[in-house]
Design a protein around this motif. Structure first.
Motif, PDB file in Angstrom:
ATOM      1  N   PHE A 139       0.810  -1.224   0.000  1.00  0.00           N
ATOM      2  CA  PHE A 139       0.000   0.000   0.000  1.00  0.00           C
ATOM      3  C   PHE A 139       0.843   1.275   0.000  1.00  0.00           C
ATOM      4  O   PHE A 139       1.994   1.284   0.460  1.00  0.00           O
ATOM      5  CB  PHE A 139      -0.893   0.051   1.255  1.00  0.00           C
ATOM      6  N   ASP A 140       0.225   2.345  -0.509  1.00  0.00           N
ATOM      7  CA  ASP A 140       0.643   3.710  -0.232  1.00  0.00           C
ATOM      8  C   ASP A 140      -0.541   4.391   0.451  1.00  0.00           C
ATOM      9  O   ASP A 140      -1.673   3.889   0.391  1.00  0.00           O
ATOM     10  CB  ASP A 140       0.981   4.462  -1.523  1.00  0.00           C
ATOM     11  N   LEU A 141      -0.281   5.540   1.077  1.00  0.00           N
ATOM     12  CA  LEU A 141      -1.373   6.299   1.699  1.00  0.00           C
ATOM     13  C   LEU A 141      -1.789   7.454   0.794  1.00  0.00           C
ATOM     14  O   LEU A 141      -0.970   7.987   0.046  1.00  0.00           O
ATOM     15  CB  LEU A 141      -0.932   6.894   3.043  1.00  0.00           C
ATOM     16  N   VAL A 142      -3.050   7.838   0.894  1.00  0.00           N
ATOM     17  CA  VAL A 142      -3.534   9.047   0.216  1.00  0.00           C
ATOM     18  C   VAL A 142      -4.258   9.913   1.245  1.00  0.00           C
ATOM     19  O   VAL A 142      -5.226   9.461   1.857  1.00  0.00           O
ATOM     20  CB  VAL A 142      -4.534   8.723  -0.918  1.00  0.00           C
ATOM     21  N   PHE A 143      -3.745  11.123   1.452  1.00  0.00           N
ATOM     22  CA  PHE A 143      -4.484  12.121   2.227  1.00  0.00           C
ATOM     23  C   PHE A 143      -5.345  12.864   1.215  1.00  0.00           C
ATOM     24  O   PHE A 143      -4.828  13.587   0.376  1.00  0.00           O
ATOM     25  CB  PHE A 143      -3.530  13.099   2.911  1.00  0.00           C
ATOM     26  N   ARG A 144      -6.658  12.674   1.300  1.00  0.00           N
ATOM     27  CA  ARG A 144      -7.518  13.198   0.255  1.00  0.00           C
ATOM     28  C   ARG A 144      -8.554  14.165   0.824  1.00  0.00           C
ATOM     29  O   ARG A 144      -9.267  13.831   1.769  1.00  0.00           O
ATOM     30  CB  ARG A 144      -8.247  12.042  -0.449  1.00  0.00           C
ATOM     31  N   LEU A 145      -8.593  15.357   0.229  1.00  0.00           N
ATOM     32  CA  LEU A 145      -9.706  16.265   0.497  1.00  0.00           C
ATOM     33  C   LEU A 145     -10.589  16.168  -0.732  1.00  0.00           C
ATOM     34  O   LEU A 145     -10.249  16.668  -1.803  1.00  0.00           O
ATOM     35  CB  LEU A 145      -9.193  17.689   0.709  1.00  0.00           C
ATOM     36  N   SER A 146     -11.694  15.466  -0.617  1.00  0.00           N
ATOM     37  CA  SER A 146     -12.468  15.089  -1.803  1.00  0.00           C
ATOM     38  C   SER A 146     -13.307  16.247  -2.298  1.00  0.00           C
ATOM     39  O   SER A 146     -13.496  17.261  -1.631  1.00  0.00           O
ATOM     40  CB  SER A 146     -13.368  13.900  -1.482  1.00  0.00           C
ATOM     41  N   SER A 147     -13.870  16.040  -3.501  1.00  0.00           N
ATOM     42  CA  SER A 147     -14.740  17.059  -4.085  1.00  0.00           C
ATOM     43  C   SER A 147     -16.003  17.244  -3.245  1.00  0.00           C
ATOM     44  O   SER A 147     -16.708  18.216  -3.392  1.00  0.00           O
ATOM     45  CB  SER A 147     -15.091  16.677  -5.516  1.00  0.00           C
ATOM     46  N   ARG A 148     -16.287  16.273  -2.398  1.00  0.00           N
ATOM     47  CA  ARG A 148     -17.431  16.428  -1.487  1.00  0.00           C
ATOM     48  C   ARG A 148     -17.008  17.028  -0.158  1.00  0.00           C
ATOM     49  O   ARG A 148     -17.733  16.974   0.820  1.00  0.00           O
ATOM     50  CB  ARG A 148     -18.079  15.075  -1.227  1.00  0.00           C
ATOM     51  N   ASN A 149     -15.782  17.521  -0.131  1.00  0.00           N
ATOM     52  CA  ASN A 149     -15.262  18.174   1.062  1.00  0.00           C
ATOM     53  C   ASN A 149     -15.115  17.215   2.234  1.00  0.00           C
ATOM     54  O   ASN A 149     -15.224  17.615   3.391  1.00  0.00           O
ATOM     55  CB  ASN A 149     -16.154  19.361   1.450  1.00  0.00           C
ATOM     56  N   LYS A 150     -14.903  15.929   1.932  1.00  0.00           N
ATOM     57  CA  LYS A 150     -14.625  14.946   2.982  1.00  0.00           C
ATOM     58  C   LYS A 150     -13.117  14.760   3.073  1.00  0.00           C
ATOM     59  O   LYS A 150     -12.456  14.586   2.047  1.00  0.00           O
ATOM     60  CB  LYS A 150     -15.256  13.594   2.633  1.00  0.00           C
ATOM     61  N   LYS A 151     -12.613  14.760   4.288  1.00  0.00           N
ATOM     62  CA  LYS A 151     -11.194  14.468   4.499  1.00  0.00           C
ATOM     63  C   LYS A 151     -11.072  12.983   4.809  1.00  0.00           C
ATOM     64  O   LYS A 151     -11.755  12.488   5.711  1.00  0.00           O
ATOM     65  CB  LYS A 151     -10.656  15.264   5.686  1.00  0.00           C
ATOM     66  N   VAL A 152     -10.231  12.286   4.070  1.00  0.00           N
ATOM     67  CA  VAL A 152     -10.021  10.868   4.374  1.00  0.00           C
ATOM     68  C   VAL A 152      -8.551  10.513   4.214  1.00  0.00           C
ATOM     69  O   VAL A 152      -7.867  11.049   3.342  1.00  0.00           O
ATOM     70  CB  VAL A 152     -10.854   9.934   3.462  1.00  0.00           C
ATOM     71  N   LEU A 153      -8.076   9.638   5.082  1.00  0.00           N
ATOM     72  CA  LEU A 153      -6.753   9.030   4.905  1.00  0.00           C
ATOM     73  C   LEU A 153      -7.000   7.600   4.442  1.00  0.00           C
ATOM     74  O   LEU A 153      -7.444   6.748   5.213  1.00  0.00           O
ATOM     75  CB  LEU A 153      -5.951   9.052   6.209  1.00  0.00           C
ATOM     76  N   GLU A 154      -6.746   7.383   3.140  1.00  0.00           N
ATOM     77  CA  GLU A 154      -7.078   6.097   2.523  1.00  0.00           C
ATOM     78  C   GLU A 154      -5.825   5.277   2.248  1.00  0.00           C
ATOM     79  O   GLU A 154      -4.729   5.811   2.152  1.00  0.00           O
ATOM     80  CB  GLU A 154      -7.712   6.315   1.144  1.00  0.00           C
ATOM     81  N   LEU A 155      -6.037   3.986   2.033  1.00  0.00           N
ATOM     82  CA  LEU A 155      -5.002   3.146   1.440  1.00  0.00           C
ATOM     83  C   LEU A 155      -5.242   3.072  -0.058  1.00  0.00           C
ATOM     84  O   LEU A 155      -6.384   3.121  -0.516  1.00  0.00           O
ATOM     85  CB  LEU A 155      -5.070   1.719   2.008  1.00  0.00           C
ATOM     86  N   LYS A 156      -4.161   2.945  -0.826  1.00  0.00           N
ATOM     87  CA  LYS A 156      -4.290   2.604  -2.251  1.00  0.00           C
ATOM     88  C   LYS A 156      -3.175   1.612  -2.576  1.00  0.00           C
ATOM     89  O   LYS A 156      -2.173   1.533  -1.844  1.00  0.00           O
ATOM     90  CB  LYS A 156      -4.192   3.842  -3.133  1.00  0.00           C
ATOM     91  N   PRO A 157      -3.309   0.839  -3.671  1.00  0.00           N
ATOM     92  CA  PRO A 157      -2.241  -0.117  -4.001  1.00  0.00           C
ATOM     93  C   PRO A 157      -0.929   0.632  -4.236  1.00  0.00           C
ATOM     94  O   PRO A 157      -0.926   1.718  -4.814  1.00  0.00           O
ATOM     95  CB  PRO A 157      -2.737  -0.766  -5.289  1.00  0.00           C
TER      96      PRO A 157
END
Ligand SMILES: [Zn+2]
Length: 252
Positions: A139-157
């Motif tokens: 995995f790598d991590l993604v700190f994402r501020l989405s277009s829906r204004n949600k903050k998430v720390l996700e996993l991605k391959p």
């Protein structure tokens, strides 16, 4: 995702195994030793068990979602012969276990070698086992501020994996199965982003974002921020951030 690779070598493991053998297959005898390795967290979603809030973390049946559970990696529905095999046990929070993994156990490819006592060891599972698999390889991590204004720390391959690789597919399946990523992609599909674990992933974003920003400047800056909250050292996320296995995406 927290590596538990030191579990079987831990000095207290033989004691837990002895208690288990004397108990006629009570797998909860392993709960303490597993939790010692993960520093009291779910190794899959990194929820901190002692932060359980019994009011806001109940499912619709009244179950507390964040209590620790020991369950089977290979589900006993299919692998009855591993029911009392201590190396088939993994620690998960109740939510990871009962709302997400359940009795699922996908294999690569849709193999004809499957589920027998003689050959299960040849299988290629598509779910990470944090005791046997190193999360940093998947995995790598993604700190994402989405277009829906949600903050998430996700996993991605992990970016270096080829899309046809077994490891890539194992990462994808694990993320999907436990709801630990793909929040942004889901907005175009029928499934709502709210079906993902946005509260948990949002809390992780808030806890680790300053560390990621500091790491983009340099290792010294990262260590300064880490010293301010030393308890953060005990999360699996820290290893990803220290190794720069992350990106920050703000799609607004
Ligand atoms: Zn969990």
């Amino acid at each position: 995702m927290i590596s538990m690779s030191s579990l079987y070598e831990h000095i207290d493991y033989p004691k837990a195994l002895e208690a288990f053998n004397a108990s006629n297959c009570k797998w909860n005898k392993f709960k303490d030793i597993h939790m010692k390795i993960t520093k009291n967290k779910c190794p899959i979603c990194e929820y901190l068990f002692n932060q359980c809030d019994e009011i806001s973390r109940l499912d619709k049946h009244g179950n507390n979602l964040c209590i620790p559970t020991i369950d089977h990696y290979r589900p006993e529905d299919y692998y009855y012969f591993l029911k009392c095999n201590h190396k088939n046990y993994i620690l998960m929070c109740f939510e990871c276990n009962s709302s997400y993994k359940k009795s699922k156990f996908p294999l690569y490819p849709t193999s004809d070698i499957r589920w027998t006592k003689e050959n299960f060891i040849e299988e290629k599972p598509l779910i990470i086992n944090p005791i046997l698999d190193n999360p940093l390889k998947f995995f790598d991590l993604v700190f994402r501020l989405s277009s829906r204004n949600k903050k998430v720390l996700e996993l991605k391959p992990k970016v270096s994996l080829l899309e046809t690789d077994y490891l890539y597919l194992k990462a994808v399946e694990t993320i999907k199965l436990f709801g630990l990523g793909g929040c942004e992609e889901s907005r175009h599909e029928t499934e709502s982003i709210d079906n993902y674990r946005v509260e948990l992933l949002g809390n992780h974003f808030d806890r680790f974002y300053a560390l990621a920003k500091a790491r983009q400047i340099g290792m010294d800056e990262f260590l300064v921020v880490l010293r301010e909250n030393p308890e953060n050292r005990e999360y699996g996320f820290i290893k990803f951030i220290a190794r720069e296995q992350f990106e920050i995406i703000t799609n607004r």
